[in-house]
Write a protein that holds these residues in place. Structure first.
Motif, mmCIF file in Angstrom:
data_model
loop_
_atom_site.group_PDB
_atom_site.id
_atom_site.type_symbol
_atom_site.label_atom_id
_atom_site.label_comp_id
_atom_site.label_asym_id
_atom_site.label_seq_id
_atom_site.Cartn_x
_atom_site.Cartn_y
_atom_site.Cartn_z
ATOM 1 N N CYS A 122 -11.521 -18.851 17.779
ATOM 2 C CA CYS A 122 -11.708 -17.608 18.546
ATOM 3 C C CYS A 122 -12.136 -17.856 19.985
ATOM 4 O O CYS A 122 -12.929 -18.755 20.270
ATOM 5 C CB CYS A 122 -12.767 -16.762 17.831
ATOM 6 S SG CYS A 122 -13.141 -15.189 18.625
ATOM 7 N N LEU A 123 -11.582 -17.053 20.876
ATOM 8 C CA LEU A 123 -12.132 -16.889 22.220
ATOM 9 C C LEU A 123 -12.885 -15.565 22.201
ATOM 10 O O LEU A 123 -12.313 -14.519 21.876
ATOM 11 C CB LEU A 123 -11.024 -16.866 23.279
ATOM 12 C CG LEU A 123 -11.479 -16.744 24.733
ATOM 13 C CD1 LEU A 123 -10.436 -17.355 25.675
ATOM 14 C CD2 LEU A 123 -11.777 -15.318 25.173
ATOM 15 N N SER A 124 -14.158 -15.626 22.531
ATOM 16 C CA SER A 124 -15.005 -14.431 22.490
ATOM 17 C C SER A 124 -15.428 -14.054 23.904
ATOM 18 O O SER A 124 -15.652 -14.919 24.753
ATOM 19 C CB SER A 124 -16.237 -14.734 21.628
ATOM 20 O OG SER A 124 -17.214 -13.740 21.789
ATOM 21 N N VAL A 125 -15.559 -12.758 24.153
ATOM 22 C CA VAL A 125 -15.973 -12.282 25.478
ATOM 23 C C VAL A 125 -16.658 -10.929 25.314
ATOM 24 O O VAL A 125 -16.335 -10.157 24.410
ATOM 25 C CB VAL A 125 -14.736 -12.190 26.423
ATOM 26 C CG1 VAL A 125 -13.763 -11.133 25.976
ATOM 27 C CG2 VAL A 125 -15.126 -11.985 27.864
ATOM 28 N N HIS A 126 -17.663 -10.674 26.142
ATOM 29 C CA HIS A 126 -18.358 -9.382 26.110
ATOM 30 C C HIS A 126 -18.976 -9.187 27.489
ATOM 31 O O HIS A 126 -19.736 -10.040 27.942
ATOM 32 C CB HIS A 126 -19.444 -9.383 25.023
ATOM 33 C CG HIS A 126 -20.208 -8.094 24.919
ATOM 34 N ND1 HIS A 126 -19.727 -7.001 24.246
ATOM 35 C CD2 HIS A 126 -21.413 -7.732 25.405
ATOM 36 C CE1 HIS A 126 -20.613 -6.018 24.318
ATOM 37 N NE2 HIS A 126 -21.642 -6.443 25.023
ATOM 38 N N ILE A 127 -18.636 -8.095 28.169
ATOM 39 C CA ILE A 127 -19.040 -7.988 29.581
ATOM 40 C C ILE A 127 -20.213 -7.042 29.836
ATOM 41 O O ILE A 127 -20.733 -6.989 30.943
ATOM 42 C CB ILE A 127 -17.840 -7.579 30.479
ATOM 43 C CG1 ILE A 127 -17.219 -6.254 30.020
ATOM 44 C CG2 ILE A 127 -16.820 -8.705 30.544
ATOM 45 C CD1 ILE A 127 -16.164 -5.708 30.975
ATOM 46 N N GLY A 128 -20.631 -6.283 28.821
ATOM 47 C CA GLY A 128 -21.756 -5.379 29.050
ATOM 48 C C GLY A 128 -21.695 -4.175 28.142
ATOM 49 O O GLY A 128 -20.865 -4.099 27.233
ATOM 50 N N SER A 129 -22.584 -3.238 28.399
ATOM 51 C CA SER A 129 -22.739 -2.079 27.518
ATOM 52 C C SER A 129 -22.675 -0.782 28.327
ATOM 53 O O SER A 129 -22.850 -0.791 29.545
ATOM 54 C CB SER A 129 -24.098 -2.211 26.811
ATOM 55 O OG SER A 129 -24.164 -1.376 25.700
#
Length: 404
Positions: free
Chosen positions: A192-199
Protein backbone atom coordinates in the motif's frame (compact mmCIF):
# COMPACT_ATOMS: atom_id res chain seq x y z
CA UNK A 1 -33.27 18.10 14.00
CA UNK A 2 -36.59 19.79 13.67
CA UNK A 3 -38.65 22.26 15.69
CA UNK A 4 -42.26 21.18 16.16
CA UNK A 5 -44.43 23.81 17.86
CA UNK A 6 -41.19 25.60 18.86
CA UNK A 7 -39.83 22.51 20.62
CA UNK A 8 -36.68 20.79 19.34
CA UNK A 9 -36.99 17.19 18.17
CA UNK A 10 -34.15 14.82 17.27
CA UNK A 11 -35.05 11.65 15.39
CA UNK A 12 -38.70 12.39 16.29
CA UNK A 13 -37.90 12.47 20.01
CA UNK A 14 -38.65 15.55 22.12
CA UNK A 15 -35.17 16.66 23.16
CA UNK A 16 -36.18 18.40 26.38
CA UNK A 17 -37.84 15.23 27.66
CA UNK A 18 -34.57 13.36 26.96
CA UNK A 19 -32.58 15.99 28.89
CA UNK A 20 -34.97 15.76 31.85
CA UNK A 21 -35.07 11.96 31.86
CA UNK A 22 -31.35 11.25 31.45
CA UNK A 23 -29.81 14.44 32.88
CA UNK A 24 -27.11 16.67 31.42
CA UNK A 25 -24.49 16.81 30.01
CA UNK A 26 -25.85 14.19 27.61
CA UNK A 27 -24.49 12.96 24.28
CA UNK A 28 -27.37 11.90 22.05
CA UNK A 29 -26.76 10.03 18.75
CA UNK A 30 -29.09 9.39 15.83
CA UNK A 31 -28.79 5.97 14.19
CA UNK A 32 -30.74 7.27 11.16
CA UNK A 33 -28.18 10.04 10.58
CA UNK A 34 -25.27 7.62 11.03
CA UNK A 35 -26.85 5.25 8.50
CA UNK A 36 -27.58 7.96 5.92
CA UNK A 37 -24.00 9.29 6.15
CA UNK A 38 -22.55 5.83 5.45
CA UNK A 39 -24.96 5.18 2.57
CA UNK A 40 -24.21 8.59 1.03
CA UNK A 41 -20.46 7.88 1.03
CA UNK A 42 -21.03 4.47 -0.52
CA UNK A 43 -23.31 5.97 -3.17
CA UNK A 44 -20.77 8.55 -4.38
CA UNK A 45 -17.92 6.04 -4.57
CA UNK A 46 -19.78 2.90 -5.60
CA UNK A 47 -18.21 2.80 -9.10
CA UNK A 48 -14.89 1.65 -7.57
CA UNK A 49 -16.17 0.13 -4.27
CA UNK A 50 -13.51 1.37 -1.84
CA UNK A 51 -12.76 -0.31 1.46
CA UNK A 52 -14.11 2.22 3.96
CA UNK A 53 -12.21 2.04 7.26
CA UNK A 54 -13.87 4.15 9.95
CA UNK A 55 -11.35 6.37 11.79
CA UNK A 56 -11.80 5.02 15.31
CA UNK A 57 -10.06 8.05 16.86
CA UNK A 58 -13.11 10.15 15.97
CA UNK A 59 -15.43 8.03 18.14
CA UNK A 60 -14.27 5.08 20.21
CA UNK A 61 -17.60 3.90 21.63
CA UNK A 62 -17.64 0.11 21.11
CA UNK A 63 -21.41 -0.01 20.54
CA UNK A 64 -21.14 2.71 17.87
CA UNK A 65 -18.29 0.77 16.24
CA UNK A 66 -20.50 -2.33 16.24
CA UNK A 67 -23.30 -0.42 14.46
CA UNK A 68 -20.80 0.85 11.87
CA UNK A 69 -19.43 -2.67 11.35
CA UNK A 70 -22.92 -3.84 10.29
CA UNK A 71 -22.50 -1.76 7.11
CA UNK A 72 -19.39 -3.83 6.19
CA UNK A 73 -16.99 -1.07 7.19
CA UNK A 74 -13.48 -1.66 8.45
CA UNK A 75 -11.45 0.41 10.90
CA UNK A 76 -8.51 2.80 10.80
CA UNK A 77 -6.74 2.63 14.16
CA UNK A 78 -3.82 4.57 15.64
CA UNK A 79 -3.18 2.76 18.94
CA UNK A 80 -3.30 -0.65 20.59
CA UNK A 81 -6.45 0.38 22.49
CA UNK A 82 -8.25 1.41 19.30
CA UNK A 83 -7.23 -1.85 17.61
CA UNK A 84 -8.55 -3.88 20.56
CA UNK A 85 -11.82 -1.91 20.56
CA UNK A 86 -12.29 -2.45 16.81
CA UNK A 87 -11.79 -6.20 17.23
CA UNK A 88 -14.10 -6.27 20.27
CA UNK A 89 -16.77 -4.51 18.16
CA UNK A 90 -16.53 -7.42 15.69
CA UNK A 91 -14.74 -5.61 12.87
CA UNK A 92 -13.00 -8.05 10.53
CA UNK A 93 -9.22 -7.98 11.11
CA UNK A 94 -8.72 -8.05 7.33
CA UNK A 95 -10.50 -4.69 7.16
CA UNK A 96 -8.26 -2.96 9.73
CA UNK A 97 -5.39 -0.60 8.92
CA UNK A 98 -3.00 0.62 11.61
CA UNK A 99 -1.70 4.18 11.15
CA UNK A 100 0.32 6.54 13.34
CA UNK A 101 3.89 7.77 13.72
CA UNK A 102 4.83 6.17 17.04
CA UNK A 103 3.70 2.56 17.08
CA UNK A 104 5.58 0.74 19.84
CA UNK A 105 6.99 -2.78 19.50
CA UNK A 106 4.16 -3.98 21.80
CA UNK A 107 1.57 -2.48 19.45
CA UNK A 108 3.28 -3.84 16.33
CA UNK A 109 3.58 -7.32 17.88
CA UNK A 110 -0.14 -7.36 18.63
CA UNK A 111 -1.10 -6.12 15.15
CA UNK A 112 1.12 -8.76 13.49
CA UNK A 113 -0.29 -11.48 15.75
CA UNK A 114 -3.85 -10.49 14.76
CA UNK A 115 -3.03 -10.57 11.01
CA UNK A 116 -4.64 -7.21 10.28
CA UNK A 117 -4.87 -6.01 6.68
CA UNK A 118 -2.10 -3.40 6.80
CA UNK A 119 0.35 -1.61 9.02
CA UNK A 120 0.93 1.77 7.39
CA UNK A 121 4.50 2.61 8.39
CA UNK A 122 5.58 6.23 8.70
CA UNK A 123 9.39 6.05 9.01
CA UNK A 124 12.39 3.88 8.18
CA UNK A 125 12.86 3.13 11.89
CA UNK A 126 9.32 1.76 12.11
CA UNK A 127 9.87 -0.42 9.02
CA UNK A 128 13.04 -1.85 10.57
CA UNK A 129 11.14 -2.59 13.80
CA UNK A 130 8.35 -4.39 11.87
CA UNK A 131 10.97 -6.37 9.96
CA UNK A 132 12.73 -7.37 13.20
CA UNK A 133 9.47 -8.64 14.73
CA UNK A 134 8.50 -10.42 11.49
CA UNK A 135 11.87 -12.23 11.37
CA UNK A 136 11.48 -13.35 14.97
CA UNK A 137 7.98 -14.68 14.24
CA UNK A 138 9.12 -16.15 10.89
CA UNK A 139 6.29 -14.29 9.16
CA UNK A 140 5.82 -12.10 6.11
CA UNK A 141 4.00 -8.92 7.15
CA UNK A 142 1.86 -6.81 4.80
CA UNK A 143 2.67 -3.12 5.13
CA UNK A 144 2.10 0.26 3.52
CA UNK A 145 4.27 3.37 3.50
CA UNK A 146 2.70 6.71 4.31
CA UNK A 147 3.73 9.39 1.86
CA UNK A 148 3.80 13.01 2.99
CA UNK A 149 2.69 14.78 -0.23
CA UNK A 150 3.45 18.32 1.02
CA UNK A 151 -0.13 19.31 0.15
CA UNK A 152 -2.01 22.13 1.89
CA UNK A 153 -5.41 20.81 2.97
CA UNK A 154 -6.73 24.41 3.39
CA UNK A 155 -8.02 23.57 6.85
CA UNK A 156 -7.08 24.53 10.42
CA UNK A 157 -3.29 24.35 10.92
CA UNK A 158 -3.84 22.16 14.02
CA UNK A 159 -5.49 19.43 11.93
CA UNK A 160 -3.29 19.63 8.83
CA UNK A 161 -1.25 16.45 8.34
CA UNK A 162 0.07 16.50 4.76
CA UNK A 163 2.59 19.35 4.69
CA UNK A 164 6.33 18.78 4.94
CA UNK A 165 6.48 20.57 8.32
CA UNK A 166 3.96 18.04 9.75
CA UNK A 167 5.25 14.95 11.57
CA UNK A 168 3.35 12.46 9.38
CA UNK A 169 4.70 10.18 6.66
CA UNK A 170 7.88 10.50 4.60
CA UNK A 171 8.79 12.72 1.66
CA UNK A 172 9.01 11.41 -1.89
CA UNK A 173 12.79 10.83 -1.86
CA UNK A 174 12.70 8.70 1.32
CA UNK A 175 9.53 6.97 0.11
CA UNK A 176 11.30 5.75 -3.06
CA UNK A 177 14.30 4.55 -1.02
CA UNK A 178 12.00 2.60 1.31
CA UNK A 179 10.22 0.95 -1.63
CA UNK A 180 13.60 -0.38 -2.82
CA UNK A 181 14.51 -1.55 0.68
CA UNK A 182 11.22 -3.44 1.20
CA UNK A 183 11.50 -5.10 -2.23
CA UNK A 184 14.69 -6.78 -0.99
CA UNK A 185 13.23 -7.81 2.38
CA UNK A 186 12.25 -11.44 2.96
CA UNK A 187 9.84 -10.58 5.78
CA UNK A 188 7.99 -7.55 4.43
CA UNK A 189 5.38 -7.38 1.68
CA UNK A 190 4.71 -3.86 0.39
CA UNK A 191 1.04 -3.61 -0.49
CA UNK A 192 0.00 0.00 0.00
CA UNK A 193 0.82 3.63 -0.60
CA UNK A 194 -0.92 5.57 2.15
CA UNK A 195 -1.59 9.32 2.30
CA UNK A 196 -3.66 11.64 4.50
CA UNK A 197 -3.50 15.43 4.22
CA UNK A 198 -5.70 16.69 7.05
CA UNK A 199 -9.16 16.93 8.52
CA UNK A 200 -12.36 18.98 8.05
CA UNK A 201 -11.67 19.49 4.31
CA UNK A 202 -14.52 21.15 2.39
CA UNK A 203 -12.77 21.85 -0.93
CA UNK A 204 -11.99 19.00 -3.36
CA UNK A 205 -8.96 20.81 -4.84
CA UNK A 206 -6.48 19.78 -2.10
CA UNK A 207 -7.49 16.17 -2.89
CA UNK A 208 -6.83 16.83 -6.59
CA UNK A 209 -3.34 18.11 -5.73
CA UNK A 210 -2.75 15.10 -3.47
CA UNK A 211 -3.70 12.66 -6.27
CA UNK A 212 -1.22 14.37 -8.64
CA UNK A 213 1.60 13.85 -6.12
CA UNK A 214 0.56 10.22 -5.54
CA UNK A 215 0.45 9.61 -9.32
CA UNK A 216 3.93 11.09 -9.77
CA UNK A 217 5.38 9.08 -6.86
CA UNK A 218 3.92 5.79 -8.14
CA UNK A 219 5.34 6.43 -11.61
CA UNK A 220 8.79 7.13 -10.14
CA UNK A 221 8.65 4.03 -7.94
CA UNK A 222 7.69 1.75 -10.86
CA UNK A 223 5.88 -0.34 -8.27
CA UNK A 224 2.41 -1.89 -8.48
CA UNK A 225 0.55 -1.12 -5.25
CA UNK A 226 -2.40 -3.37 -4.44
CA UNK A 227 -3.94 -0.60 -2.30
CA UNK A 228 -3.91 3.17 -2.38
CA UNK A 229 -5.06 4.48 1.00
CA UNK A 230 -6.31 8.04 0.46
CA UNK A 231 -7.01 8.70 4.13
CA UNK A 232 -10.07 10.65 5.21
CA UNK A 233 -10.48 14.30 6.18
CA UNK A 234 -13.86 14.87 4.52
CA UNK A 235 -15.46 17.82 6.30
CA UNK A 236 -18.97 18.52 7.57
CA UNK A 237 -21.09 21.67 7.74
CA UNK A 238 -20.44 22.90 11.30
CA UNK A 239 -21.61 26.42 10.42
CA UNK A 240 -24.93 25.14 8.98
CA UNK A 241 -24.42 27.37 5.91
CA UNK A 242 -24.47 24.51 3.35
CA UNK A 243 -20.65 24.29 3.12
CA UNK A 244 -20.10 20.85 1.70
CA UNK A 245 -17.30 18.85 0.10
CA UNK A 246 -18.13 18.04 -3.52
CA UNK A 247 -17.97 14.25 -3.29
CA UNK A 248 -19.01 13.89 -6.94
CA UNK A 249 -15.94 15.81 -8.15
CA UNK A 250 -13.66 13.94 -5.75
CA UNK A 251 -15.07 10.64 -7.02
CA UNK A 252 -14.47 11.70 -10.66
CA UNK A 253 -10.84 12.62 -9.84
CA UNK A 254 -10.28 9.19 -8.27
CA UNK A 255 -11.83 7.43 -11.28
CA UNK A 256 -9.38 9.26 -13.59
CA UNK A 257 -6.53 8.20 -11.31
CA UNK A 258 -7.71 4.56 -11.36
CA UNK A 259 -7.65 4.44 -15.15
CA UNK A 260 -3.87 4.69 -14.87
CA UNK A 261 -3.28 2.88 -11.57
CA UNK A 262 -5.35 -0.29 -11.13
CA UNK A 263 -5.41 -0.40 -7.35
CA UNK A 264 -8.03 -0.91 -4.65
CA UNK A 265 -8.90 2.33 -2.84
CA UNK A 266 -9.05 2.61 0.96
CA UNK A 267 -10.74 5.54 2.71
CA UNK A 268 -10.40 6.42 6.40
CA UNK A 269 -13.37 8.73 7.12
CA UNK A 270 -14.40 9.50 10.68
CA UNK A 271 -16.00 12.92 11.01
CA UNK A 272 -18.07 12.63 7.79
CA UNK A 273 -19.68 9.43 9.13
CA UNK A 274 -20.25 10.29 12.79
CA UNK A 275 -19.80 14.08 13.18
CA UNK A 276 -23.31 15.38 12.53
CA UNK A 277 -25.04 12.34 14.04
CA UNK A 278 -24.93 13.64 17.62
CA UNK A 279 -25.90 16.59 19.81
CA UNK A 280 -24.69 17.42 23.31
CA UNK A 281 -27.44 18.51 25.70
CA UNK A 282 -26.65 20.98 28.44
CA UNK A 283 -28.42 23.03 31.10
CA UNK A 284 -27.81 26.66 32.00
CA UNK A 285 -26.49 26.86 35.57
CA UNK A 286 -26.20 30.65 35.86
CA UNK A 287 -26.42 33.74 33.67
CA UNK A 288 -23.77 36.17 34.86
CA UNK A 289 -24.20 39.78 33.82
CA UNK A 290 -21.25 41.67 32.37
CA UNK A 291 -20.75 45.18 30.97
CA UNK A 292 -20.84 44.34 27.26
CA UNK A 293 -21.94 40.70 27.33
CA UNK A 294 -23.61 38.20 29.60
CA UNK A 295 -21.92 34.90 30.42
CA UNK A 296 -24.20 31.89 29.97
CA UNK A 297 -22.59 29.37 32.33
CA UNK A 298 -23.41 25.80 31.31
CA UNK A 299 -23.10 22.44 33.06
CA UNK A 300 -21.05 21.19 30.08
CA UNK A 301 -17.36 22.05 29.94
CA UNK A 302 -14.17 21.70 27.91
CA UNK A 303 -13.59 18.29 29.49
CA UNK A 304 -16.85 17.10 27.82
CA UNK A 305 -16.20 18.80 24.45
CA UNK A 306 -12.58 19.78 23.88
CA UNK A 307 -12.65 20.97 20.24
CA UNK A 308 -13.47 24.67 20.88
CA UNK A 309 -10.75 24.98 23.56
CA UNK A 310 -8.21 22.89 21.63
CA UNK A 311 -8.30 24.73 18.30
CA UNK A 312 -11.10 27.29 18.31
CA UNK A 313 -13.58 25.00 16.56
CA UNK A 314 -17.13 26.31 16.18
CA UNK A 315 -20.26 24.37 17.11
CA UNK A 316 -23.74 25.79 16.68
CA UNK A 317 -25.65 26.14 19.98
CA UNK A 318 -29.43 26.03 19.76
CA UNK A 319 -32.24 26.34 22.35
CA UNK A 320 -34.58 23.42 22.99
CA UNK A 321 -37.49 25.87 23.11
CA UNK A 322 -37.74 28.59 20.45
CA UNK A 323 -38.76 32.10 21.45
CA UNK A 324 -39.10 35.40 19.58
CA UNK A 325 -37.70 37.41 22.50
CA UNK A 326 -34.16 38.64 21.79
CA UNK A 327 -31.44 39.30 24.33
CA UNK A 328 -30.36 42.94 24.56
CA UNK A 329 -26.75 41.93 25.13
CA UNK A 330 -24.34 39.49 23.51
CA UNK A 331 -24.09 36.04 25.08
CA UNK A 332 -20.85 34.15 25.69
CA UNK A 333 -21.51 30.45 26.30
CA UNK A 334 -18.97 29.08 28.77
CA UNK A 335 -18.34 26.06 30.96
CA UNK A 336 -17.57 25.95 34.70
CA UNK A 337 -13.91 24.87 34.43
CA UNK A 338 -11.23 27.18 35.80
CA UNK A 339 -9.71 28.00 32.40
CA UNK A 340 -10.38 30.99 30.15
CA UNK A 341 -10.39 28.61 27.18
CA UNK A 342 -13.47 26.85 28.61
CA UNK A 343 -15.70 28.75 26.23
CA UNK A 344 -17.88 27.51 23.37
CA UNK A 345 -19.24 30.49 21.44
CA UNK A 346 -20.01 34.21 21.56
CA UNK A 347 -23.27 35.12 19.84
CA UNK A 348 -25.06 38.44 19.22
CA UNK A 349 -28.84 38.73 19.01
CA UNK A 350 -29.51 35.33 20.54
CA UNK A 351 -32.96 34.60 21.90
CA UNK A 352 -33.45 35.61 25.54
CA UNK A 353 -32.44 32.81 27.90
CA UNK A 354 -33.01 32.14 31.57
CA UNK A 355 -31.31 29.97 34.17
CA UNK A 356 -32.21 26.24 34.04
CA UNK A 357 -33.03 26.43 30.31
CA UNK A 358 -31.72 23.56 28.17
CA UNK A 359 -29.55 23.96 25.05
CA UNK A 360 -28.12 21.63 22.41
CA UNK A 361 -24.57 21.87 21.05
CA UNK A 362 -24.65 20.50 17.48
CA UNK A 363 -22.44 18.16 15.46
CA UNK A 364 -20.46 16.62 18.34
CA UNK A 365 -20.31 12.99 17.19
CA UNK A 366 -16.66 13.22 16.08
CA UNK A 367 -13.91 14.10 18.57
CA UNK A 368 -16.50 14.77 21.28
CA UNK A 369 -16.42 11.90 23.74
CA UNK A 370 -13.16 10.54 22.26
CA UNK A 371 -11.35 13.72 23.41
CA UNK A 372 -13.24 13.97 26.71
CA UNK A 373 -11.31 13.87 29.98
CA UNK A 374 -11.83 13.95 33.73
CA UNK A 375 -10.21 17.36 34.12
CA UNK A 376 -11.31 19.08 37.36
CA UNK A 377 -12.37 15.54 38.47
CA UNK A 378 -15.50 15.80 36.36
CA UNK A 379 -17.27 12.56 35.41
CA UNK A 380 -17.66 11.84 31.69
CA UNK A 381 -21.22 12.25 30.34
CA UNK A 382 -23.88 9.68 29.55
CA UNK A 383 -24.19 8.62 25.89
CA UNK A 384 -27.45 7.45 24.29
CA UNK A 385 -28.46 6.29 20.81
CA UNK A 386 -31.90 6.73 19.24
CA UNK A 387 -32.55 3.72 17.00
CA UNK A 388 -35.92 2.55 15.66
CA UNK A 389 -37.68 5.05 17.96
CA UNK A 390 -36.05 3.45 21.01
CA UNK A 391 -33.36 4.88 23.26
CA UNK A 392 -30.31 2.72 23.98
CA UNK A 393 -27.70 3.61 26.58
CA UNK A 394 -24.31 3.46 24.86
CA UNK A 395 -22.27 4.32 27.93
CA UNK A 396 -23.37 5.09 31.47
CA UNK A 397 -22.54 8.38 33.10
CA UNK A 398 -19.39 8.09 35.19
CA UNK A 399 -19.87 8.37 38.93
CA UNK A 400 -17.68 10.68 40.98
CA UNK A 401 -17.07 7.75 43.34
CA UNK A 402 -15.31 5.93 40.46
CA UNK A 403 -12.90 8.83 40.11
CA UNK A 404 -12.09 9.37 43.78
Amino acid sequence: MLYIKNKLTFDKKNVESLAKKYGTPLYCYSFNKLKSNILELKKYFRSFSPLICFAVKSNTNTKILNEIKKFNLGADVVSLGELMKALKAGINEKKIVFSGVGKTSTELNYAIKKNILLINAESKSEILEIEKIAKKKKKIVDIGIRLNPNTDAQTLSQISTGKKENKFGVGEKVFLQLVEYIKRSQNLNLKCLSVHIGSQILNHKPYQNMLKVVDRTIRKSKYKFEYIDLGGGMGIDYEHDNSKLNLKKYSQDIKKFLKIHKSKIIFEPGRSIIGNSAILLTKIVYIKEGDKKDFVILDVAMNDLMRPALYGAKHKIIPLKKSNQKSKKMYEFVGPICESTDTFSTIKKYQKLKEKDFLAICDVGAYGVSLASNYNVRPKPLEILIKNSKVQILKKRQKISELI
